[in-house]
Design an enzyme around this catalytic site. Structure first.
Site, PDB file in Angstrom:
ATOM      1  N   GLY A 257       0.804  -1.228   0.000  1.00  0.00           N
ATOM      2  CA  GLY A 257       0.000   0.000   0.000  1.00  0.00           C
ATOM      3  C   GLY A 257       0.832   1.271   0.000  1.00  0.00           C
ATOM      4  NE  ARG A 258       3.133   2.561  -5.108  1.00  0.00           N
ATOM      5  CZ  ARG A 258       3.003   1.340  -5.645  1.00  0.00           C
ATOM      6  NH1 ARG A 258       3.033   0.265  -4.879  1.00  0.00           N
ATOM      7  NH2 ARG A 258       2.869   1.196  -6.944  1.00  0.00           N
TER       8      ARG A 258
END
Ligand SMILES: Cc1cc2nc3c(=O)[nH]c(=O)nc-3n(C[C@H](O)[C@H](O)[C@H](O)COP(=O)(O)O)c2cc1C
Length: 206
Positions: free
Chosen positions: A184-185
Site C-alpha cells: 500500500g505504498r
C-alpha cells in the site's frame, strides 16, 4: 503497478548504528537473492552551476572512510568531480524491493590504492582503461578497436602500464537513506545523518 509485499516492517532498533555495516548487510542480501550486480550504483554529479548528470559505476568496497569507485579522471564525471566534489548515489535491488541513497563528497583515493586495484583487474580491462579516453568523441568503433589492438601488441608479454588519467574516489557519506517497499505504498524510509560523534537515525514519511 507492482505491489511491494516482500519485506517485513523495518524499524530503527533493527538497523546497525553504522550505516556502512547496514549497507554491507543489504549488499549481502542482494547477492544472496541472485542479483547479477548488486554493487552497481547510480552516481549523480553536478557542474558548479548545478546541472546534474547520472551514470552507473561499481561500488568497490569501503576504504578511507567511504564508498570507493574507480573511473577515468578526465571523463565527464571526473571533470565534474574536479569542480564540484558533492555527489549522490543510489542502489536499487528489485528482487529485494530495496533502495539505498547516499550523499556526500568525494575525495581521490591515494594512487597506491588505485594501482593495487588496477593490478587486480583482468588484462583486457587494464588494456581498455589504458586505451580509452573515456567520454571523448571517437570517429568510429574501428578507430577504437585499432587503438586497442595497437596497445595489445605494444605491451605483449609485459604489464599494461597504470594509466595516468585513471584512478579511484572515496565517497565520504554525510547521509544514507535505507528504503524498503511495503504494501500500500507505506514504505519504510530510514535516514542516517552524520552528527558529531555518531549517526542519527530518523524515519521519513513514504
Ligand atoms: C553496470 C555498469 C557498471 C559500470 N561501472 C563503471 C565503473 O565502475 N566505472 C566507470 O568509470 N564506468 C562504469 N560504467 C560506465 C558508466 O556508466 C559511464 O558510461 C562511464 O563511466 C562514462 O560516464 P561519464 O561520461 O559520465 O563520465 C558502468 C556502466 C554500467 C552499466
Amino acid at each position: 503497478m507492482p505491489q511491494y509485499t516482500r519485506n517485513p516492517p523495518l524499524d530503527i532498533p533493527e538497523l546497525d548504528p553504522d550505516p556502512l555495516k547496514q549497507l554491507d548487510k543489504w549488499l549481502a542480501d542482494a547477492r544472496e537473492a541472485g542479483m547479477i550486480d548488486p554493487t552497481a550504483m547510480a552516481l549523480g554529479t553536478a557542474t558548479p552551476d548545478g546541472r546534474p548528470s547520472v551514470r552507473i559505476v561499481l561500488f568497490k568496497g569501503f576504504r578511507h572512510g567511504g564508498l570507493n569507485f574507480y573511473t577515468h579522471l578526465l571523463s565527464r564525471k571526473g571533470l565534474e568531480l574536479e569542480m564540484n566534489p558533492f555527489v549522490a548515489a543510489t542502489f536499487w535491488w528489485d528482487r529485494l524491493e530495496r533502495q539505498v541513497r547516499v550523499e556526500g563528497r568525494v575525495s581521490r583515493l591515494p594512487e597506491t590504492v588505485a594501482r593495487d586495484y588496477f593490478q587486480s583487474r583482468p588484462r583486457e580491462s587494464q588494456l581498455s582503461a589504458y586505451t580509452s579516453r573515456q567520454s571523448q568523441v571517437v570517429g568510429s568503433r574501428e578507430a577504437l578497436d585499432a587503438r586497442m589492438r595497437d596497445n595489445a601488441q605494444k605491451f605483449e608479454g609485459q604489464a599494461i602500464p597504470f594509466p595516468d588519467s585513471w584512478g579511484g574516489y572515496s565517497l565520504e557519506p554525510e547521509s544514507f537513506e535505507f528504503w524498503q517497499g511495503r504494501p500500500g505504498r507505506t514504505h519504510d524510509r530510514l535516514l542516517y545523518r552524520r552528527c558529531v560523534k555518531a549517526w542519527k537515525i530518523e524515519r521519513l514519511e513514504p
